[in-house]
Design a protein around this motif. Structure first.
Motif, PDB file in Angstrom:
ATOM      1  N   ARG A 245       0.851  -1.188   0.000  1.00  7.44           N
ATOM      2  CA  ARG A 245       0.000   0.000   0.000  1.00  7.44           C
ATOM      3  C   ARG A 245       0.885   1.236   0.000  1.00  7.44           C
ATOM      4  O   ARG A 245       1.565   1.509   0.981  1.00  7.44           O
ATOM      5  CB  ARG A 245      -0.912  -0.018   1.207  1.00  7.44           C
ATOM      6  N   VAL A 246       0.867   1.955  -1.115  1.00 11.63           N
ATOM      7  CA  VAL A 246       1.719   3.130  -1.270  1.00 11.63           C
ATOM      8  C   VAL A 246       0.829   4.354  -1.473  1.00 11.63           C
ATOM      9  O   VAL A 246      -0.060   4.347  -2.327  1.00 11.63           O
ATOM     10  CB  VAL A 246       2.685   2.965  -2.461  1.00 11.63           C
ATOM     11  N   HIS A 247       1.084   5.378  -0.688  1.00  9.62           N
ATOM     12  CA  HIS A 247       0.328   6.623  -0.766  1.00  9.62           C
ATOM     13  C   HIS A 247       0.419   7.179  -2.186  1.00  9.62           C
ATOM     14  O   HIS A 247       1.494   7.224  -2.772  1.00  9.62           O
ATOM     15  CB  HIS A 247       0.923   7.615   0.242  1.00  9.62           C
ATOM     16  N   PRO A 248      -0.709   7.625  -2.762  1.00  9.66           N
ATOM     17  CA  PRO A 248      -0.661   8.156  -4.124  1.00  9.66           C
ATOM     18  C   PRO A 248       0.239   9.383  -4.249  1.00  9.66           C
ATOM     19  O   PRO A 248       0.778   9.658  -5.324  1.00  9.66           O
ATOM     20  CB  PRO A 248      -2.114   8.521  -4.439  1.00  9.66           C
ATOM     21  N   GLY A 249       0.448  10.115  -3.170  1.00  6.94           N
ATOM     22  CA  GLY A 249       1.326  11.280  -3.193  1.00  6.94           C
ATOM     23  C   GLY A 249       2.786  10.913  -3.403  1.00  6.94           C
ATOM     24  O   GLY A 249       3.575  11.724  -3.892  1.00  6.94           O
ATOM     25  N   ILE A 250       3.167   9.707  -3.047  1.00  4.66           N
ATOM     26  CA  ILE A 250       4.545   9.256  -3.275  1.00  4.66           C
ATOM     27  C   ILE A 250       4.743   8.972  -4.752  1.00  4.66           C
ATOM     28  O   ILE A 250       5.754   9.343  -5.344  1.00  4.66           O
ATOM     29  CB  ILE A 250       4.854   7.994  -2.436  1.00  4.66           C
ATOM     30  N   GLU A 251       3.759   8.341  -5.363  1.00  3.02           N
ATOM     31  CA  GLU A 251       3.880   7.967  -6.771  1.00  3.02           C
ATOM     32  C   GLU A 251       3.917   9.184  -7.694  1.00  3.02           C
ATOM     33  O   GLU A 251       4.646   9.201  -8.664  1.00  3.02           O
ATOM     34  CB  GLU A 251       2.732   7.032  -7.158  1.00  3.02           C
ATOM     35  N   ASN A 252       3.145  10.231  -7.371  1.00  7.85           N
ATOM     36  CA  ASN A 252       3.146  11.403  -8.237  1.00  7.85           C
ATOM     37  C   ASN A 252       4.044  12.530  -7.716  1.00  7.85           C
ATOM     38  O   ASN A 252       4.136  13.580  -8.329  1.00  7.85           O
ATOM     39  CB  ASN A 252       1.726  11.908  -8.489  1.00  7.85           C
ATOM     40  N   GLY A 253       4.694  12.312  -6.571  1.00  5.84           N
ATOM     41  CA  GLY A 253       5.676  13.269  -6.054  1.00  5.84           C
ATOM     42  C   GLY A 253       5.106  14.455  -5.306  1.00  5.84           C
ATOM     43  O   GLY A 253       5.822  15.421  -5.038  1.00  5.84           O
TER      44      GLY A 253
END
Length: 180
Positions: free
Chosen positions: A130-138
């Motif tokens: 489970r990865v926060h969407p804010g990490i993926e889009n920076g």
């Protein structure tokens, strides 16, 4: 474990054909299974029961959000979850739930509890990481992310190279690669 009554479907008085049941799955449902990884839960569940003369066909369709913690930063976020699951209920001599897509209940039963199927289908539809969407889009700004970036191997290697320059032994090895 006791059965939750709201997820027990009485089928004895139903006519042959399709029947719809709607449920809202909340944290209380998962607390019953002693599953405490969700912060909050809001899942809409649509159950389609197709009653036939010798068996019952169930289709579970669910869609919603669960609040979870990110595996990288431990920041809470809403994880979308959706999916469907199909299983069959047949009648037999004794209760048997060994097969994951087939439930056998004793002759003379007048209701079936589907809570275990709901629980398993929702849990298995979640991503393993489970990865926060804010990490993926920076876009996520977090102290933990800054610290992880600071301690990463790549950042440490860049610091060492910038301080010392490159090692001449590595330069001669790099020439061998380029001489092909």
């Amino acid at each position: 474990m006791r059965d939750l009554k709201e997820y027990t479907i009485p089928f004895i008085g139903l006519k042959l054909g399709e029947h719809h049941f709607d449920f809202i799955v909340t944290n209380k449902f998962f607390e019953h299974f002693e599953y405490d990884e969700f912060i909050n839960t809001d899942i809409k569940l649509d159950v389609l029961l197709n009653k036939k003369t010798t068996l019952l066909e169930f289709t579970l369709d669910f869609k919603g959000d669960v609040g979870v913690h990110c595996d990288v930063t431990n920041e809470p976020f809403q994880q979308p979850v959706e999916g469907n699951y199909h299983f069959i209920v047949k009648f037999g001599e004794e209760f048997d739930d060994e097969n994951e897509d087939l439930l056998i209940i004793p002759h003379g039963s007048y209701e079936v509890n589907i809570q275990q199927f709901i629980y398993e289908s929702i849990i298995l539809s979640l991503p393993t990481r489970r990865v926060h969407p804010g990490i993926e889009n920076g876009t996520l700004k977090s102290d933990i992310l800054d610290k992880l970036e600071e301690l990463s191997v790549k950042a440490q290697n860049e610091d060492i190279e910038s301080q010392e320059g490159t090692d001449p032994r590595w330069d001669s090895l790099k020439k061998l690669l380029n001489d092909k």
